[in-house]
Design an enzyme around this catalytic site. Sequence first.
Site, PDB file in Angstrom:
ATOM      1  N   GLY A 208     -13.291  62.356 -65.297  1.00 45.39           N
ATOM      2  CA  GLY A 208     -13.855  61.049 -65.659  1.00 45.39           C
ATOM      3  C   GLY A 208     -14.136  60.988 -67.139  1.00 45.39           C
ATOM      4  O   GLY A 208     -13.606  61.787 -67.916  1.00 45.39           O
ATOM      5  N   ASN A 209     -14.955  60.039 -67.554  1.00 46.25           N
ATOM      6  CA  ASN A 209     -15.337  59.971 -68.973  1.00 46.25           C
ATOM      7  C   ASN A 209     -16.742  59.388 -69.082  1.00 46.25           C
ATOM      8  O   ASN A 209     -17.359  59.036 -68.092  1.00 46.25           O
ATOM      9  CB  ASN A 209     -14.309  59.159 -69.769  1.00 46.25           C
ATOM     10  CG  ASN A 209     -14.162  57.749 -69.238  1.00 46.25           C
ATOM     11  OD1 ASN A 209     -15.107  56.976 -69.265  1.00 46.25           O
ATOM     12  ND2 ASN A 209     -12.976  57.426 -68.715  1.00 46.25           N
ATOM     13  N   TYR A 210     -17.239  59.292 -70.319  1.00 47.10           N
ATOM     14  CA  TYR A 210     -18.651  58.951 -70.529  1.00 47.10           C
ATOM     15  C   TYR A 210     -18.950  57.451 -70.506  1.00 47.10           C
ATOM     16  O   TYR A 210     -20.059  57.054 -70.817  1.00 47.10           O
ATOM     17  CB  TYR A 210     -19.106  59.492 -71.888  1.00 47.10           C
ATOM     18  CG  TYR A 210     -19.197  60.990 -71.969  1.00 47.10           C
ATOM     19  CD1 TYR A 210     -20.043  61.678 -71.109  1.00 47.10           C
ATOM     20  CD2 TYR A 210     -18.467  61.707 -72.894  1.00 47.10           C
ATOM     21  CE1 TYR A 210     -20.150  63.058 -71.180  1.00 47.10           C
ATOM     22  CE2 TYR A 210     -18.553  63.085 -72.982  1.00 47.10           C
ATOM     23  CZ  TYR A 210     -19.399  63.757 -72.122  1.00 47.10           C
ATOM     24  OH  TYR A 210     -19.504  65.111 -72.200  1.00 47.10           O
ATOM     25  N   SER A 211     -17.989  56.605 -70.177  1.00 50.35           N
ATOM     26  CA  SER A 211     -18.245  55.160 -70.224  1.00 50.35           C
ATOM     27  C   SER A 211     -19.426  54.777 -69.329  1.00 50.35           C
ATOM     28  O   SER A 211     -19.504  55.197 -68.170  1.00 50.35           O
ATOM     29  CB  SER A 211     -16.994  54.410 -69.763  1.00 50.35           C
ATOM     30  OG  SER A 211     -17.302  53.052 -69.583  1.00 50.35           O
ATOM     31  N   ALA A 276     -12.789  51.965 -69.294  1.00 49.06           N
ATOM     32  CA  ALA A 276     -12.232  53.169 -69.900  1.00 49.06           C
ATOM     33  C   ALA A 276     -11.476  53.896 -68.788  1.00 49.06           C
ATOM     34  O   ALA A 276     -12.020  54.775 -68.099  1.00 49.06           O
ATOM     35  CB  ALA A 276     -13.338  54.040 -70.460  1.00 49.06           C
TER      36      ALA A 276
END
Length: 398
Positions: A208-211, A276
């Site tokens: 995943g990512n930090y969005s 994102a």
Amino acid sequence: MLKGKHIILGISGGIAAYKSVVLLRLLIKAGAEVQVVITPSGKEFITPVTLSALSGKPVVSEFFTANTGEWHSHVDLGLWADAMVIAPATANTIAKMANGVADNMLVTTYLSAKAPVFVAPAMDLDMMAHPSTVRNIELLRSYGNHIIEPASGELASHLVGKGRMEEPENIVKALERFFASKSDFAGKKVLVTAGPTYEKIDPVRFIGNYSSGKMGYALALEAADRGGEVTLVSGPVNMNVSHPRINLVKVESAKEMLSACESIFTDTDIAIMCAAVADYAPKHTADRKIKRETSDVPVIELVKNPDIAKTLGQKKRDGQTLVGFALETDNESVNARGKLESKNLDMIVLNSLRDKGAGFGTDTNKVTIYTRDGRELPFGTKPKEDVARDIIDTIMTL
Ligand code: CTP
């Protein structure tokens, strides 16, 4: 803009209540009909006689008039209003609003209000910075309320910091701006994607990512407030939204996000791709948790995810507007313009991770907008709600 508008002015008990008299006067001068609702402690700071004389209406504070037993209907008031402004909003009133503690006329009216609500906090700097106040204000924002940020300056305590209620002139301007833009998205079908996507490795792990989703949720609220019928397709985030014109569709992976978007795109007027999206997903998802003891160090083979913006760009027909975002660390403007072309967008919003206060997880953002008709529009660092307004304003110019 405010002529004939029905406005509830909610006043809670803080020193800044003296400024509410000026606010009331300005609203009346602008042609609004104002009903003042004051909390019991608000009356310690400012007298109802002054407020009723200026508004031309009895001030409401109690559920009943003591001698006649007449009930004051917060429900009727909530339906009557075109907007509610709570100024000053103390830490206590904000906490009650955030948690639905309906123990006075102001909060019950707030809970019954169908109209947009503007909240102008006023308190000492340490109360303002306390995690509980920060969280409560975030909650109010997530319910779709408009926070009129307090200014920094000298406070009643003589300390200097953030917590001064915004000046009445600026509160009136915020209302005017709201009513001016209120209906420019009316009848428009809007699709907004938000948040990250999670790509499953096994039942407990993902890529995943930090969005945080904050920018996308702010865009959805702004578009809905301006009359749009919004579908918000959101990846996993720690946020919620409640607005009569927002349909929230929760998804997890890029594939799910694509299929949710494709299913409504033909019927969409404006699509804003703020998510994102993870560019890659594991080729295989394990059915069971990958165990440390029993397996070698796993090698995760990745495959490319679909490019949602590009897919919609290929399907776009005349009259549809497609807006993308670009998150860049270098060569920002060239990369953003490149994505505008390659994804067949009409506009792209660039945030550079090199800018302080921009990008993932922050409450603020700093963007430059590039339009297909060749404009480059740089904006300053602002709260994401204000950035959302700039973006929607620019979409209106396309
Ligand atoms: N986007 C998308 N689907 C993807 C990747 C991106 O819809 N699989 C959208 C984003 O929502 C954004 C735009 O495309 O509106 C640009 O996203 P960004 O991550 O900046 O660019 P990428 O196309 O992923 O390129 P790169 O990561 O190489 O910069």
